[in-house]
Design a protein around this motif. Structure first.
Motif, mmCIF file in Angstrom:
data_model
loop_
_atom_site.group_PDB
_atom_site.id
_atom_site.type_symbol
_atom_site.label_atom_id
_atom_site.label_comp_id
_atom_site.label_asym_id
_atom_site.label_seq_id
_atom_site.Cartn_x
_atom_site.Cartn_y
_atom_site.Cartn_z
ATOM 1 N N SER A 42 62.227 3.266 49.274
ATOM 2 C CA SER A 42 61.481 4.576 48.726
ATOM 3 C C SER A 42 60.121 4.596 49.620
ATOM 4 N N PRO A 43 59.452 5.787 49.538
ATOM 5 C CA PRO A 43 58.267 5.968 50.337
ATOM 6 C C PRO A 43 57.031 5.162 49.734
ATOM 7 N N GLU A 44 57.036 5.035 48.404
ATOM 8 C CA GLU A 44 56.178 4.048 47.628
ATOM 9 C C GLU A 44 56.250 2.496 48.395
ATOM 10 N N TYR A 45 57.345 1.983 48.627
ATOM 11 C CA TYR A 45 57.550 0.596 49.281
ATOM 12 C C TYR A 45 57.249 0.498 50.632
ATOM 13 N N ALA A 46 57.316 1.764 51.439
ATOM 14 C CA ALA A 46 57.174 1.755 52.749
ATOM 15 C C ALA A 46 55.589 1.919 53.134
ATOM 16 N N GLU A 47 54.770 2.277 52.124
ATOM 17 C CA GLU A 47 53.323 2.637 52.131
ATOM 18 C C GLU A 47 52.710 1.349 51.889
ATOM 19 N N PRO A 50 48.325 0.011 47.295
ATOM 20 C CA PRO A 50 48.868 -1.163 46.359
ATOM 21 C C PRO A 50 49.749 -0.632 45.201
ATOM 22 N N ASP A 51 50.167 -1.517 44.479
ATOM 23 C CA ASP A 51 51.200 -1.273 43.357
ATOM 24 C C ASP A 51 52.289 -0.391 43.613
ATOM 25 N N PRO A 52 53.091 -0.640 44.645
ATOM 26 C CA PRO A 52 54.159 0.494 44.914
ATOM 27 C C PRO A 52 55.302 0.515 43.793
ATOM 28 N N LEU A 53 55.426 -0.432 42.880
ATOM 29 C CA LEU A 53 56.436 -0.273 41.898
ATOM 30 C C LEU A 53 55.875 0.377 40.877
ATOM 31 N N ASP A 54 54.575 0.364 40.437
ATOM 32 C CA ASP A 54 54.102 1.270 39.345
ATOM 33 C C ASP A 54 53.945 2.686 39.901
ATOM 34 N N ARG A 55 53.899 2.952 41.003
ATOM 35 C CA ARG A 55 53.635 4.380 41.723
ATOM 36 C C ARG A 55 55.126 4.980 41.636
ATOM 37 N N PHE A 195 59.207 -10.310 45.603
ATOM 38 C CA PHE A 195 58.517 -9.521 45.292
ATOM 39 C C PHE A 195 57.680 -9.690 44.237
ATOM 40 N N HIS A 196 58.186 -9.694 43.038
ATOM 41 C CA HIS A 196 57.647 -9.965 41.615
ATOM 42 C C HIS A 196 56.700 -11.142 41.481
ATOM 43 N N MET A 197 57.174 -12.072 42.288
ATOM 44 C CA MET A 197 56.370 -13.434 42.242
ATOM 45 C C MET A 197 54.964 -13.213 43.024
ATOM 46 N N GLU A 198 55.219 -12.461 44.243
ATOM 47 C CA GLU A 198 54.062 -12.006 44.895
ATOM 48 C C GLU A 198 53.010 -11.243 43.942
ATOM 49 N N ALA A 199 53.728 -10.237 43.496
ATOM 50 C CA ALA A 199 52.707 -9.589 42.606
ATOM 51 C C ALA A 199 52.013 -10.346 41.411
ATOM 52 N N PHE A 200 52.788 -11.004 40.959
ATOM 53 C CA PHE A 200 52.183 -12.171 39.925
ATOM 54 C C PHE A 200 51.042 -12.809 40.299
ATOM 55 N N LEU A 201 51.300 -13.337 41.676
ATOM 56 C CA LEU A 201 50.229 -14.089 42.266
ATOM 57 C C LEU A 201 48.991 -13.231 42.685
#
Length: 201
Positions: A42-47, A50-55, A195-201
């Protein structure tokens, strides 16, 4: 409502339904492992924002809600925050586990609620039993290498371990206590867990 036709192209699935007043709420999350390569493309992941999954969730579920004539609700963007934990339990398909995290009847402890769609109509409430009640040995209780669930959830102890050299396995594969749940094993890809663990930290 043909939710699969709306959600399958995005690697998403219905995780349960409940009622809220006169409306139905359909709770939606990743259909793993199909979800990860779709989100990664997705474009959000490539940008670099911040917060690509939320966007991504806001864009995709916003479009789905428009198509079905509903209203999207998200677990982020607060305060105030929508009561997703309470809604998840009200679906009859998720329950508190022995370590406090919710356990879903099909996905185990890796259920991730990316949003909900409020709409008119009836909700299909689950009728299953809490799987933890018949789980042999309840391995989630002993899987954490630093015993972060001995008395509630010690977030500081968990994060300190993740930052350490010894915590590399948890950091790269995801929470070992979640992995210990017999339900849904093998669904979450290592790259998605990291990816989720990095976001958690």
């Amino acid at each position: 409502m043909d939710w699969r036709a709306q959600l399958d192209p995005h690697g998403l699935r219905v995780l349960g339904e409940c009622t809220d007043g006169d409306d139905a709420l359909t709770l939606i999350g990743p259909d793993e492992p199909a979800f990860w390569p779709i989100f990664r493309g997705s474009p959000e992941y490539a940008e670099s924002a911040p917060d690509p999954l939320d966007r991504w969730s806001a864009r995709v579920l916003g479009a789905v809600a428009d198509t079905v004539g509903g209203t999207p609700i998200f677990p982020f963007g607060g305060p105030p925050y929508a009561p997703f934990q309470r809604w998840a339990v009200a679906t009859g398909r998720a329950w508190p586990s022995p370590i406090g995290f919710l356990v879903h009847e099909e996905i185990g402890m890796f259920a991730s609620y990316r949003g909900a769609i409020r709409h008119r109509g009836s909700a299909k409430i689950g009728t299953g039993d809490r799987p933890c009640d018949t789980c042999t040995g309840q391995p989630c209780l002993s899987a954490c290498p630093v015993d972060a669930f001995a008395d509630g959830y010690d977030v500081d102890r968990c994060k300190a371990h993740l930052h350490s050299r010894e915590g590399r396995t948890c950091r790269m594969r995801g929470c070992l206590a979640r992995h210990a749940c017999p339900i849904g094993q093998g669904r979450r890809l290592p790259a998605q867990a990291a990816f989720h663990m990095e976001a958690f930290l």
